[in-house]
Enzyme design. Structure first.
Site, PDB file in Angstrom:
ATOM      1  N   GLU A 139       8.697 -27.628  73.351  1.00 14.46           N
ATOM      2  CA  GLU A 139       8.054 -27.414  74.647  1.00 14.46           C
ATOM      3  C   GLU A 139       6.907 -28.383  74.923  1.00 14.46           C
ATOM      4  OE1 GLU A 139       6.996 -23.281  74.465  1.00 14.46           O
ATOM      5  OE2 GLU A 139       8.861 -22.654  75.443  1.00 14.46           O
ATOM      6  N   GLU A 173      17.918 -20.949  53.423  1.00 12.30           N
ATOM      7  CA  GLU A 173      16.490 -20.801  53.120  1.00 12.30           C
ATOM      8  C   GLU A 173      16.212 -20.668  51.628  1.00 12.30           C
ATOM      9  OE1 GLU A 173      15.385 -16.135  53.344  1.00 12.30           O
ATOM     10  OE2 GLU A 173      15.742 -17.076  55.284  1.00 12.30           O
TER      11      GLU A 173
END
Length: 272
Positions: free
Chosen positions: A82, A113
């Site tokens: 953003e 992960e």
């Protein structure tokens, strides 16, 4: 850190959720969410320390990397993605890295992960230098992908920080500037996309917004370097120019489209 010691995995304060009415569920979730801001407030000194350390490095051209897995990784990628349209920065100045790659933004990538070495490998693809900073994001504070990336980044001379929702974690121990937002047990036991995710998003907002202001991407209270990528942003920019120069809307829009950004219009006007 033992599983039973993780606050993020402690049993919910609520039980028999399936017996609740929708209104009861929503009220309870909202009551838990109301605790998040206070937890983040307690972490402001930690957030300030990280921003104060990262800011000078970025002013010299250093980059900021967010590293996470699952929800935490998605939030890091979201925050980073953003910033270019909002503040007009290069997309490679703040970078979000998620375990499993971009495919993991939409779909779970099994065991991504759990690899303690892969986080640093993924960072190495960007040829990191000692001018760069890395913020590991993991609600548990124990995710191997994130802990390993921060450990290796610090060993290679990068500045390191983290955001976690448990105290005294391996991730916080690995980072120079740990941020701990202890939001407590989740409404649905262990569902750290809820309060923990909200806290992480709030902290990321604080970090990136503060950095963008320090880096001169805001004037007054306006994002004057935003990209004019759609009609909404063109209209917002036009109104900024109109207010700053005291001219009619159509003239402000014409000048904005010619210059390409609000700050350029204002600088041209000031230099006349």
């Amino acid at each position: 850190m033992k599983y039973e010691d993780k606050i993020t995995e402690q049993p919910s304060h609520y039980d028999h959720l399936e017996r609740m009415s929708v209104g009861e569920m929503l009220s309870a979730i909202n009551a838990e969410d109301a605790r998040v801001a206070a937890s983040v407030e307690q972490a402001i000194p930690q957030i300030e320390a990280l921003v104060q350390a990262v800011g000078p490095r970025m002013k010299q051209g250093g980059r900021l990397f967010y590293v996470g897995a699952g929800t935490s990784g998605r939030l890091g990628v979201l925050d980073a993605s953003e910033l270019p349209p909002t503040y007009g920065i290069s997309p490679d100045w703040v970078v979000g890295i998620i375990a499993g790659g971009d495919a993991a933004l939409r779909h779970s990538v099994e065991h991504a992960e759990d690899d303690a070495l892969q986080g640093w490998r993924d960072l190495e693809a960007y040829q990191p230098s000692a001018d760069d900073s890395v913020v590991g994001i993991a609600a548990s504070g124990t995710t191997p992908y994130v802990v390993g990336a921060v450990q290796q980044a610090r060993a290679h001379g990068l500045l390191t920080g983290c955001i976690t929702c448990n105290p005294h974690t391996p991730l916080a121990e690995a980072a120079e500037f740990p941020i701990e937002t202890i939001v407590g047990a989740e409404f649905v036991t262990g569902s750290s996309r809820m309060k923990s995710g909200t806290a992480q998003k709030m902290v990321l907002n604080m970090i990136s917004t503060s950095l963008m202001i320090l880096l001169g991407r805001v004037e007054g209270n306006r994002m004057v370097k935003m990209q004019l990528t759609n009609e909404k942003l063109i209209d917002r920019g036009t109104r900024m120019v109109q207010a700053s120069l005291g001219i009619f809307y159509e003239e402000a829009r014409r000048r904005l489209m010619e210059a390409g950004s609000v700050d350029k219009v204002i600088r041209i006007w000031k230099n006349k």
